[in-house]
Enzyme design. Structure first.
Site, PDB file in Angstrom:
ATOM      1  CB  THR A   1     -15.018   0.168   3.789  1.00 40.47           C
ATOM      2  OG1 THR A   1     -14.364   1.269   4.411  1.00 40.47           O
ATOM      3  CG2 THR A   1     -14.137  -0.368   2.675  1.00 40.47           C
TER       4      THR A   1
ATOM      5  CB  SER B   1     -12.410   8.981   7.287  1.00 40.09           C
ATOM      6  OG  SER B   1     -12.273   7.792   7.997  1.00 40.09           O
TER       7      SER B   1
ATOM      8  CE  LYS C   1      -8.453   3.492  -1.231  1.00 42.66           C
ATOM      9  NZ  LYS C   1      -8.536   2.625  -0.045  1.00 42.66           N
TER      10      LYS C   1
ATOM     11  CE  LYS D   1      -3.703   1.549   5.228  1.00 39.54           C
ATOM     12  NZ  LYS D   1      -5.060   1.755   4.706  1.00 39.54           N
TER      13      LYS D   1
HETATM   14  P1  NAD Z   1     -10.792  -7.019   9.396  1.00 41.26           P
HETATM   15  O1  NAD Z   1      -9.605  -7.267  10.238  1.00 41.26           O
HETATM   16  O2  NAD Z   1     -12.028  -6.500  10.016  1.00 41.26           O
HETATM   17  O3  NAD Z   1     -11.198  -8.366   8.612  1.00 41.26           O
HETATM   18  C1  NAD Z   1     -10.301  -9.135   7.867  1.00 41.26           C
HETATM   19  C2  NAD Z   1     -10.990 -10.439   7.472  1.00 41.26           C
HETATM   20  O4  NAD Z   1     -10.115 -11.180   6.632  1.00 41.26           O
HETATM   21  C3  NAD Z   1     -11.322 -11.337   8.660  1.00 41.26           C
HETATM   22  O5  NAD Z   1     -12.551 -11.999   8.411  1.00 41.26           O
HETATM   23  C4  NAD Z   1     -10.179 -12.356   8.648  1.00 41.26           C
HETATM   24  O6  NAD Z   1     -10.515 -13.583   9.278  1.00 41.26           O
HETATM   25  C5  NAD Z   1      -9.999 -12.508   7.167  1.00 41.26           C
HETATM   26  N1  NAD Z   1      -8.692 -13.064   6.797  1.00 41.26           N
HETATM   27  C6  NAD Z   1      -7.493 -12.819   7.373  1.00 41.26           C
HETATM   28  N2  NAD Z   1      -6.552 -13.557   6.770  1.00 41.26           N
HETATM   29  C7  NAD Z   1      -7.167 -14.255   5.802  1.00 41.26           C
HETATM   30  C8  NAD Z   1      -6.727 -15.203   4.821  1.00 41.26           C
HETATM   31  N3  NAD Z   1      -5.449 -15.531   4.732  1.00 41.26           N
HETATM   32  N4  NAD Z   1      -7.658 -15.709   3.988  1.00 41.26           N
HETATM   33  C9  NAD Z   1      -8.941 -15.364   4.064  1.00 41.26           C
HETATM   34  N5  NAD Z   1      -9.419 -14.478   4.959  1.00 41.26           N
HETATM   35  C10 NAD Z   1      -8.537 -13.944   5.814  1.00 41.26           C
HETATM   36  O7  NAD Z   1     -10.283  -6.057   8.227  1.00 41.26           O
HETATM   37  P2  NAD Z   1     -11.165  -5.095   7.333  1.00 41.26           P
HETATM   38  O8  NAD Z   1     -11.233  -3.766   7.991  1.00 41.26           O
HETATM   39  O9  NAD Z   1     -12.416  -5.784   6.910  1.00 41.26           O
HETATM   40  O10 NAD Z   1     -10.204  -4.901   6.077  1.00 41.26           O
HETATM   41  C11 NAD Z   1     -10.100  -5.894   5.063  1.00 41.26           C
HETATM   42  C12 NAD Z   1      -9.297  -5.331   3.913  1.00 41.26           C
HETATM   43  O11 NAD Z   1      -9.951  -4.157   3.418  1.00 41.26           O
HETATM   44  C13 NAD Z   1      -7.875  -4.885   4.249  1.00 41.26           C
HETATM   45  O12 NAD Z   1      -7.074  -5.131   3.130  1.00 41.26           O
HETATM   46  C14 NAD Z   1      -7.989  -3.392   4.457  1.00 41.26           C
HETATM   47  O13 NAD Z   1      -6.793  -2.707   4.201  1.00 41.26           O
HETATM   48  C15 NAD Z   1      -9.034  -3.067   3.406  1.00 41.26           C
HETATM   49  N6  NAD Z   1      -9.751  -1.821   3.669  1.00 41.26           N
HETATM   50  C16 NAD Z   1     -10.435  -1.649   4.838  1.00 41.26           C
HETATM   51  C17 NAD Z   1     -11.124  -0.477   5.051  1.00 41.26           C
HETATM   52  C18 NAD Z   1     -11.937  -0.260   6.300  1.00 41.26           C
HETATM   53  O14 NAD Z   1     -12.594   0.787   6.387  1.00 41.26           O
HETATM   54  N7  NAD Z   1     -11.976  -1.183   7.231  1.00 41.26           N
HETATM   55  C19 NAD Z   1     -11.102   0.531   4.080  1.00 41.26           C
HETATM   56  C20 NAD Z   1     -10.412   0.305   2.883  1.00 41.26           C
HETATM   57  C21 NAD Z   1      -9.742  -0.883   2.699  1.00 41.26           C
END
Ligand code: NAD
Length: 459
Positions: free
Chosen positions: A201, A392, A104, A116
């Site tokens: 994001t 970041s 990325k 990570k």
């Molecule tokens: P978060 O913890 O804020 O939110 C996760 C969401 O997914 C919540 O609404 C939760 O209830 C839901 N969830 C959990 N299990 C689930 C399931 N089985 N089915 C449906 N929904 C479910 O996390 P986030 O920061 O929003 O990250 C989400 C994804 O994005 C992750 O894979 C993370 O690695 C990726 N990501 C996040 C960022 C960031 O800046 N936060 C950056 C790049 C990638």
């Protein structure tokens, strides 16, 4: 590295090996050997650090909590990547996520490598005081291998600015007198975080969709109409049509992407469904996203799960199983929850024409091939969800300069950077028969391979 990432990296290397314009100075046996070296380097992490954190709990018991820090590659700069607090996180997953970070950062020209972290806990089962201790212990155990010029962690699932503030403070205590602001990103603004980091994001995810389906299609109409490319045909099908969107996951990424889609005037979108770990909410006329965001802020991040809760906030929606969001008849499905959500056993039920990966690796290899063969556009994680790491990087720069940008400046810089990448990959994507993921990997691997060669790492 999980096989999906490894396979696509290998395919990209195979394509580059055959490309006579790529590193033409490498010929014959030396060329073959260099590519074998590249496979070895890119398919394995530099380091896997693993510890069992000793954490005294408030009930008097001492727990040993497994924790990892994986450092995949630092050819482009210090390792960079989030720390996931989740009960299912494991070493293979963290290795894969670290390698995705390398790819990325290379794709978007961010001068960081890939790293990570993971802590195997369900954060909901611990008190704030215990979580504070777990965060501090993580820094204590890994303090020799992280730091502003070595490896810079950030939040991921289950962690946020609170944990980053705690961790930065612990790093500062362990290394008195050393620069500490750049040791962690995703901190609160008052602690040196960047304005806009929390939304970065989700905003980037929506920007990617909007730029591809609105700006790019409009400006490059000739390119798209002249070709037989199946993905160009899919994109043109949606031209100038209002898009129906469903979003899996309503956390940091999903809720912001949904809100951006709701507020955007570009595509006259309708967000018809959102979901989280408990439910799917659906309304064919569009959901009131701001009201749902407001509800989650008051309810530990969870969406309403009963009709009474929906009535309370005056939102009209049907409630169903959390998986239903994946199978709705919509134009766009944004995946913003977890890995492996669309796989060989459920892929045939997916009806969306465009899938955007807000989460990392939410579509498995088999599912990806099945969907791509049908002409469905999959906007891959390393392209769509880079907003967090890009901002970041701005946060890290601001920490060094102790000069801070306004929120408008941050988003302007973010969108400029993402647009530069999109303008590089999209013309090829709509020209070549390869899926967008393969195009992005080729760009990323080209840069990494050139740098590794120039750094003399292939001998
Ligand atoms: P978060 O913890 O804020 O939110 C996760 C969401 O997914 C919540 O609404 C939760 O209830 C839901 N969830 C959990 N299990 C689930 C399931 N089985 N089915 C449906 N929904 C479910 O996390 P986030 O920061 O929003 O990250 C989400 C994804 O994005 C992750 O894979 C993370 O690695 C990726 N990501 C996040 C960022 C960031 O800046 N936060 C950056 C790049 C990638």
């Amino acid at each position: 590295m999980i096989s999906q990432t490894r396979d696509i990296v290998q395919k990209s290397l195979d394509a580059l090996l055959e490309d006579e314009h790529f590193l033409p100075e490498l010929q014959g046996e030396a060329r073959k050997q260099s590519f074998t070296s590249l496979t070895a380097i890119l398919s394995t992490p530099n380091h896997i650090h693993k510890s069992f954190l000793r954490v005294p709990l408030e009930n008097g018991r001492v727990d040993r909590i497994p924790a990892f820090r994986v450092q995949h590659n630092n050819a482009l700069g210090p390792y960079k990547g989030g720390i996931r607090f989740h009960e299912m996180v494991n070493e293979d997953e963290v290795v894969n996520l670290a390698s995705l970070m390398t790819l990325k950062n290379s794709l978007h020209d961010v001068p960081f490598g890939g790293g990570k972290g993971g802590i195997i806990i369900n954060p909901r089962e611990y008190t704030d005081k215990e979580l504070n201790l777990i965060a501090k212990k993580y820094v204590q155990y890994f303090s020799d291998v992280i730091g502003p010029d070595k490896d810079i962690p950030a939040p991921d699932m289950g962690s946020g600015e609170r944990e980053m503030d705690w961790m930065m403070a612990e790093y500062k205590s362990i290394h008195p007198g050393y620069p500490y602001r750049g040791s962690f990103t995703g901190k609160s603004v008052i602690n040196g975080g960047s304005l806009g980091r929390r939304e970065a994001t989700g905003k980037g995810v929506y920007f990617t969709l909007r730029y591809m389906m609105h700006d790019f299609i409009k400006n490059q109409k000739n390119l798209l109409t002249k070709t037989d490319n199946v993905f160009a045909k899919t994109a043109l099908n949606y031209e100038n049509k209002p898009l129906t969107i469903s979003v899996q996951g309503f956390g940091n990424v999903g809720s912001v992407a949904a809100l951006e889609a709701y507020q955007s005037t570009h595509l006259q979108n309708k967000v018809v469904a959102v979901s989280d770990r408990n439910v799917t909410l659906y309304n064919a006329d569009g959901l009131d996203i701001p009201a749902l965001v407001e509800f989650t802020m008051r309810n530990k991040g969870d969406l309403p799960v009963t009709d009474d809760q929906l009535k309370e906030i005056d939102v009209k929606a049907d409630i169903s199983d959390r998986e239903d969001v994946l199978y709705l008849d919509v134009d766009v499905l944004i995946l913003a929850a977890l890995e492996d959500q669309i796989h060989k056993d459920n892929v045939e039920k997916v009806k969306a024409g465009i899938i955007v990966e807000g989460a990392n690796a939410p579509v498995t290899t088999e599912a990806d091939e099945f969907l791509s063969d049908k002409g469905i556009i999959i906007v891959p994680d390393i392209l769509a969800n880079a907003g967090g790491v890009i901002v970041s990087y701005f946060e890290w720069l601001q920490g060094r300069e102790t000069q801070f940008y306004s929120e408008d400046e941050v988003f302007k810089l973010l969108f400029e950077k993402m647009q530069t990448t999109l303008d590089t990959v999209l013309p090829q994507f709509f020209g070549d028969p390869f899926p967008l993921r393969q195009n992005c990997y080729i760009h990323s691997v080209t840069k990494l391979s050139t740098i590794l060669y120039r750094q003399g790492k292939l001998y």
